[in-house]
Scaffold this active site. Structure first.
Site, PDB file in Angstrom:
ATOM      1  N   MET A  32       0.851  -1.201   0.000  1.00  0.00           N
ATOM      2  CA  MET A  32       0.000   0.000   0.000  1.00  0.00           C
ATOM      3  C   MET A  32       0.879   1.241   0.000  1.00  0.00           C
ATOM      4  O   MET A  32       1.722   1.408   0.883  1.00  0.00           O
ATOM      5  CB  MET A  32      -0.907   0.014   1.237  1.00  0.00           C
ATOM      6  CG  MET A  32      -1.970  -1.055   1.219  1.00  0.00           C
ATOM      7  SD  MET A  32      -2.970  -1.040   2.724  1.00  0.00           S
ATOM      8  CE  MET A  32      -1.914  -1.967   3.863  1.00  0.00           C
ATOM      9  N   GLN A  86       7.944  -4.975  -3.385  1.00  0.00           N
ATOM     10  CA  GLN A  86       7.228  -4.911  -4.662  1.00  0.00           C
ATOM     11  C   GLN A  86       7.802  -3.803  -5.541  1.00  0.00           C
ATOM     12  O   GLN A  86       7.964  -2.664  -5.097  1.00  0.00           O
ATOM     13  CB  GLN A  86       5.733  -4.656  -4.471  1.00  0.00           C
ATOM     14  CG  GLN A  86       5.007  -4.878  -5.806  1.00  0.00           C
ATOM     15  CD  GLN A  86       3.567  -4.442  -5.830  1.00  0.00           C
ATOM     16  OE1 GLN A  86       3.259  -3.277  -5.623  1.00  0.00           O
ATOM     17  NE2 GLN A  86       2.672  -5.380  -6.097  1.00  0.00           N
ATOM     18  N   CYS A 115      -1.410  -2.388 -10.812  1.00  0.00           N
ATOM     19  CA  CYS A 115      -1.764  -1.008 -10.449  1.00  0.00           C
ATOM     20  C   CYS A 115      -2.514  -0.348 -11.605  1.00  0.00           C
ATOM     21  O   CYS A 115      -1.987  -0.244 -12.715  1.00  0.00           O
ATOM     22  CB  CYS A 115      -0.512  -0.200 -10.117  1.00  0.00           C
ATOM     23  SG  CYS A 115      -0.897   1.515  -9.711  1.00  0.00           S
ATOM     24  N   HIS A 185      -5.882  -9.877  -8.025  1.00  0.00           N
ATOM     25  CA  HIS A 185      -6.949  -8.957  -7.612  1.00  0.00           C
ATOM     26  C   HIS A 185      -8.109  -9.200  -8.576  1.00  0.00           C
ATOM     27  O   HIS A 185      -7.955  -9.009  -9.778  1.00  0.00           O
ATOM     28  CB  HIS A 185      -6.479  -7.498  -7.682  1.00  0.00           C
ATOM     29  CG  HIS A 185      -7.521  -6.525  -7.234  1.00  0.00           C
ATOM     30  ND1 HIS A 185      -7.475  -5.905  -6.011  1.00  0.00           N
ATOM     31  CD2 HIS A 185      -8.660  -6.096  -7.828  1.00  0.00           C
ATOM     32  CE1 HIS A 185      -8.540  -5.125  -5.875  1.00  0.00           C
ATOM     33  NE2 HIS A 185      -9.269  -5.230  -6.970  1.00  0.00           N
ATOM     34  N   ASN A 215      -7.123 -11.521  -3.687  1.00  0.00           N
ATOM     35  CA  ASN A 215      -7.073 -10.146  -3.196  1.00  0.00           C
ATOM     36  C   ASN A 215      -8.312  -9.394  -3.672  1.00  0.00           C
ATOM     37  O   ASN A 215      -8.759  -9.586  -4.796  1.00  0.00           O
ATOM     38  CB  ASN A 215      -5.791  -9.485  -3.724  1.00  0.00           C
ATOM     39  CG  ASN A 215      -5.685  -8.004  -3.409  1.00  0.00           C
ATOM     40  OD1 ASN A 215      -5.388  -7.212  -4.289  1.00  0.00           O
ATOM     41  ND2 ASN A 215      -5.915  -7.614  -2.174  1.00  0.00           N
ATOM     42  N   GLY A 216      -8.859  -8.558  -2.781  1.00  0.00           N
ATOM     43  CA  GLY A 216      -9.998  -7.716  -3.162  1.00  0.00           C
ATOM     44  C   GLY A 216     -11.151  -7.769  -2.185  1.00  0.00           C
ATOM     45  O   GLY A 216     -11.739  -8.835  -1.998  1.00  0.00           O
ATOM     46  N   ASP A 217     -11.435  -6.635  -1.528  1.00  0.00           N
ATOM     47  CA  ASP A 217     -12.624  -6.471  -0.676  1.00  0.00           C
ATOM     48  C   ASP A 217     -12.714  -7.433   0.500  1.00  0.00           C
ATOM     49  O   ASP A 217     -13.807  -7.884   0.841  1.00  0.00           O
ATOM     50  CB  ASP A 217     -13.910  -6.588  -1.517  1.00  0.00           C
ATOM     51  CG  ASP A 217     -14.301  -5.258  -2.132  1.00  0.00           C
ATOM     52  OD1 ASP A 217     -13.518  -4.292  -1.987  1.00  0.00           O
ATOM     53  OD2 ASP A 217     -15.358  -5.180  -2.765  1.00  0.00           O
ATOM     54  N   ALA A 239      -5.703  -5.247   2.042  1.00  0.00           N
ATOM     55  CA  ALA A 239      -5.181  -3.877   2.058  1.00  0.00           C
ATOM     56  C   ALA A 239      -6.005  -3.036   3.030  1.00  0.00           C
ATOM     57  O   ALA A 239      -5.694  -2.949   4.208  1.00  0.00           O
ATOM     58  CB  ALA A 239      -5.194  -3.291   0.645  1.00  0.00           C
ATOM     59  N   ARG A 240      -7.101  -2.444   2.539  1.00  0.00           N
ATOM     60  CA  ARG A 240      -7.881  -1.504   3.363  1.00  0.00           C
ATOM     61  C   ARG A 240      -8.421  -2.135   4.642  1.00  0.00           C
ATOM     62  O   ARG A 240      -8.535  -1.469   5.671  1.00  0.00           O
ATOM     63  CB  ARG A 240      -9.033  -0.916   2.544  1.00  0.00           C
ATOM     64  CG  ARG A 240      -8.569   0.159   1.565  1.00  0.00           C
ATOM     65  CD  ARG A 240      -9.742   0.762   0.842  1.00  0.00           C
ATOM     66  NE  ARG A 240     -10.503  -0.248   0.124  1.00  0.00           N
ATOM     67  CZ  ARG A 240     -10.759  -0.228  -1.179  1.00  0.00           C
ATOM     68  NH1 ARG A 240     -10.306   0.761  -1.919  1.00  0.00           N
ATOM     69  NH2 ARG A 240     -11.453  -1.181  -1.751  1.00  0.00           N
TER      70      ARG A 240
END
Length: 316
Positions: A32, A86, A115, A185, A215-217, A239-240
């Site tokens: 991140m 990364q 990205c 993702h 990865n994702g949500d 991540a978030r």
């Protein structure tokens, strides 16, 4: 570049693939921008995170500039492992040169092929690489050929194509070149807040023999378990969800006060810049503060003011 003065032989490097062979789902902190630096990686490792990534670093700048190396990558001898650096890259030799610099201090590198930001795509970095499978294959092969350490991992992080056959083809080409694992993702480049295509991750997983990370949500440990069941993924990258609750992988529904105290201690010990220190707390306290409290807390402008606030309101 390295937090302490680190002698190569003292670095407690680990083989990240051992995690994937453990039989457990690997819990991973995502790369991140601004946030997944050493101090935050130290925090999430205390709460069940197995593997951490650095923020994305532009390989060409990293190779060219000592200043970039010092500011972009900080680690330590023992606690920050396994850690994956990364890189954004578009030339095989530049990626190799960057990998060679971090190899004594990190456990692997990851090539960013996901990205979706305009600046990255326009420079030839990030998600535009999913449309250049030969280039991705070439970059992975170069690193594999030039880094002697067989325990040093080389992974890629991708987004999916509208036509999933193209994604499977990309993954299979990368696998044939010796990529260690692939993080998927489950959205296309154009998608931002649309539902994640976990079915696509499942199809990719079924088409491969190397580990696949979903990865994702993913916002809670329950989400992580559900996504593992839906996709069969070997690892879950967050991540978030970890920004909002760094103790998520330890099963906490919201950030416990102990975690906030740990963050204060770690951030002060590491000399974390105030803006980063404060932003992390704003994320962590999002679910436990009222609108009125946020109005006050979010405009505090010094470490001492933040510490006074936390002590007065939460006994931290």
């Amino acid at each position: 570049m390295i937090g302490d003065t680190v002698e190569t032989k003292q670095c407690q490097l680990k083989d990240p693939m051992d995690l994937f062979h453990s039989g457990q789902v690997v819990k991973i902190c995502a790369p991140m921008v601004r946030y997944s630096k050493l101090s935050f990686r130290t925090l999430v490792r205390k709460y069940g995170c197995d593997l951490c990534y650095t923020p994305m670093i532009v390989a060409a700048d990293f190779v060219r500039s000592a200043k970039a190396r010092d500011s972009e990558f900080t680690t330590n001898k023992v606690g920050d492992h396994p850690v994956i650096v990364q890189f954004a890259a578009k030339e095989a030799q530049v990626l190799c040169d960057a990998a060679r610099i971090v190899c004594p201090f990190a456990d692997g590198i990851d090539l960013n092929c996901g990205c979706p930001q305009r600046w990255a795509m326009s420079e030839g970095y990030g998600a535009c690489l999913i449309n250049k499978p030969e280039l991705v294959r070439d970059m992975v092969r170069h690193v594999r050929n030039q880094i002697d350490n067989p325990r040093f991992s080389v992974s890629i992080k991708i987004r999916i194509h509208e036509d999933l056959k193209r994604t499977v083809d990309l993954c299979q080409k990368a696998e044939a070149t010796g990529v260690s694992w692939i993080t998927v993702h489950g959205r296309s480049v154009e998608e931002r807040h649309q539902p994640v295509h976990y079915d696509a991750i499942k199809i990719i997983k079924q088409s491969m023999s190397i580990p696949i990370v979903a990865n994702g949500d993913i916002k809670t440990l329950k989400d992580a378990e559900n996504v593992h069941l839906l996709t069969g993924a070997d690892g879950i990258m967050v991540a978030r969800g970890l920004l909002a609750n760094p103790a998520m992988f330890a099963g906490y529904e919201e950030t416990p006060l102990k975690c906030i105290q740990d963050w204060v201690d770690i951030a002060l010990e590491h000399g974390t810049p105030f803006t980063c220190f404060h932003h992390h707390l704003m994320y962590m306290m999002e679910r436990i503060t009222s609108k009125q409290e946020k109005k006050v807390f979010n405009v505090l402008s010094s470490t001492s003011a933040v510490l006074d606030y936390l002590n007065y309101h939460y006994g931290v």
